[in-house]
Design a protein around this motif. Structure first.
Motif, PDB file in Angstrom:
ATOM      1  N   GLU A  98       0.453   8.458   1.033  1.00  0.00           N
ATOM      2  CA  GLU A  98       1.092   9.629   0.433  1.00  0.00           C
ATOM      3  C   GLU A  98       0.039  10.701   0.177  1.00  0.00           C
ATOM      4  OE1 GLU A  98       3.156  12.283  -0.704  1.00  0.00           O
ATOM      5  OE2 GLU A  98       4.517  10.566  -1.035  1.00  0.00           O
TER       6      GLU A  98
ATOM      7  N   ILE B 107       0.860  -1.183   0.000  1.00  0.00           N
ATOM      8  CA  ILE B 107       0.000   0.000   0.000  1.00  0.00           C
ATOM      9  C   ILE B 107       0.893   1.230   0.000  1.00  0.00           C
ATOM     10  CG2 ILE B 107      -1.838  -1.204   1.266  1.00  0.00           C
ATOM     11  CD1 ILE B 107      -1.145   0.578   3.693  1.00  0.00           C
ATOM     12  N   ILE B 108       0.318   2.352  -0.407  1.00  0.00           N
ATOM     13  CA  ILE B 108       1.030   3.621  -0.424  1.00  0.00           C
ATOM     14  C   ILE B 108       0.268   4.609   0.443  1.00  0.00           C
ATOM     15  CG2 ILE B 108       1.942   5.501  -1.850  1.00  0.00           C
ATOM     16  CD1 ILE B 108       1.716   3.543  -4.266  1.00  0.00           C
TER      17      ILE B 108
ATOM     18  N   LEU C 206      -0.376  -3.802  -5.849  1.00  0.00           N
ATOM     19  CA  LEU C 206      -0.874  -2.652  -5.085  1.00  0.00           C
ATOM     20  C   LEU C 206      -2.290  -2.921  -4.607  1.00  0.00           C
ATOM     21  CD1 LEU C 206      -0.350   0.246  -4.096  1.00  0.00           C
ATOM     22  CD2 LEU C 206      -1.293   1.075  -6.265  1.00  0.00           C
TER      23      LEU C 206
ATOM     24  N   THR D  57      -4.382   2.752  -1.778  1.00  0.00           N
ATOM     25  CA  THR D  57      -3.582   3.919  -1.406  1.00  0.00           C
ATOM     26  C   THR D  57      -4.371   4.772  -0.421  1.00  0.00           C
ATOM     27  OG1 THR D  57      -4.400   5.362  -3.191  1.00  0.00           O
ATOM     28  CG2 THR D  57      -2.513   3.935  -3.699  1.00  0.00           C
TER      29      THR D  57
ATOM     30  N   LEU E  79       2.211  10.482  -5.305  1.00  0.00           N
ATOM     31  CA  LEU E  79       1.442   9.242  -5.255  1.00  0.00           C
ATOM     32  C   LEU E  79       1.385   8.590  -6.630  1.00  0.00           C
ATOM     33  CD1 LEU E  79      -0.448   7.193  -3.923  1.00  0.00           C
ATOM     34  CD2 LEU E  79      -2.340   8.788  -4.316  1.00  0.00           C
TER      35      LEU E  79
ATOM     36  N   MET F 229       2.925   4.939  -7.626  1.00  0.00           N
ATOM     37  CA  MET F 229       2.036   3.928  -8.206  1.00  0.00           C
ATOM     38  C   MET F 229       2.594   3.408  -9.530  1.00  0.00           C
ATOM     39  SD  MET F 229      -1.709   5.630  -7.423  1.00  0.00           S
ATOM     40  CE  MET F 229      -2.587   4.420  -8.411  1.00  0.00           C
TER      41      MET F 229
END
Length: 231
Positions: free
Chosen positions: A10, A7-8, A31, A34, A16, A20
C-alpha cells in the motif's frame, strides 16, 4: 487457533496505517512486513510464504492488477482500492475479496474470515500431471509434460505440444491459475513456457524446440527466480 502470515502492499500512508490497525485486531493474523510499492512486494512474495496479501491497486511502476497478472500468487489476495471499476477484473484473477475504500473493520473482518476459511481447506502440493482445456465443442485433455510453450493468438491461445497444437478460447490468466508457474511460466504478454523444455536462455530470449521466445521486463524477475531455484 492457526496463525496466518500476511503482508500489506500500500503506497498511501494513512491507508497503510488503517489496514495495519485492522490486522492487529485479528487474532489469527500475523503481519510480517509492509511495502509501499508492488515491485519490492513481488520480490518478497517470490521468496517468502505469505498466507494473506492485502494489495492496493493504484501504485507507481507496477499496479496491483499488473502484479497479479505477472506472477502466480498463491496467497489469499484481498484487494484494497478506492476504485470500484476494478472489481470485475479482480475476481477474474481469482482474488479472495475486494475492499472498497474507505472500508469498515466489520467489512475487513468479513474478507479475512473468507481468507481463513480458504486457508483451512486441505490442499495438495502434488505436481500437476494434466489439465482440461476448452476447444470448440469439447474439453480436451492436455498432459503438462507434453507442453512446449503456449502462445497468444489474438482472441485465441495456442498450446504447442510435442505432437500437436491445441487452440482454446481460455485466457492466459485462466491457464496460469490452472498450471503451477514452476511447471509452465508466463514470460511475455503473449507467451508461457514449459520450464523443463527450455534448451537455453540467451539475453532476453528462450530457445524451445525451433522457437525463440522473448522474455519481457514485466515477467523477467519472476521467471529468473524460478530458473535460479533450479541452478
Amino acid at each position: 487457533m492457526d496463525k496466518y502470515t500476511c503482508i500489506i502492499i500500500e503506497d498511501e500512508p494513512l491507508a497503510l496505517e488503517k489496514t495495519m490497525d485492522f490486522v492487529y485486531k485479528v487474532p489469527f493474523l500475523t503481519l510480517s512486513t509492509t511495502f509501499d510499492n508492488a515491485l519490492t512486494g513481488l520480490t518478497y512474495l517470490i521468496n517468502n510464504k505469505v498466507d494473506v496479501l492485502f494489495l492496493d491497486i493504484h501504485m507507481d511502476e507496477l499496479s496491483g492488477i499488473e502484479l497479479l497478472e505477472s506472477s502466480k500468487i498463491t496467497s489469499q489476495v484481498i484487494l484494497t482500492t478506492a476504485y470500484q471499476e476494478y472489481a470485475l477484473k479482480g475476481y477474474e484473477l481469482h482474488i479472495t475479496d475486494y475492499l472498497l475504500k474507505p472500508f469498515t473493520f466489520n467489512r475487513f473482518l468479513q474478507a479475512v474470515n473468507k481468507a481463513q476459511e480458504n486457508l483451512s481447506q486441505p490442499t495438495s502440493d502434488k505436481k500437476l500431471d494434466f489439465i482440461f482445456v476448452k476447444t470448440e465443442n469439447r474439453l480436451e485433455k492436455v498432459m503438462i509434460n507434453d507442453i512446449l510453450y503456449i502462445e497468444g493468438m489474438r482472441d485465441y491461445v495456442r498450446i504447442h505440444c510435442a505432437s500437436k497444437k491445441i487452440m482454446t478460447l481460455q485466457s492466459f490468466t485462466e491457464l496460469e491459475q490452472l498450471i503451477p508457474a514452476y511447471q509452465v511460466c508466463r514470460v511475455h504478454k503473449s507467451f508461457m513456457v514449459a520450464i523443463n523444455k527450455i534448451e537455453f536462455i540467451e539475453r532476453s530470449r528462450i530457445k524451445i524446440s525451433d522457437q525463440m521466445i522473448p522474455v519481457s521486463e514485466t515477467y523477467k524477475d519472476t521467471f529468473l527466480q524460478i530458473i535460479n531455484s533450479r541452478v
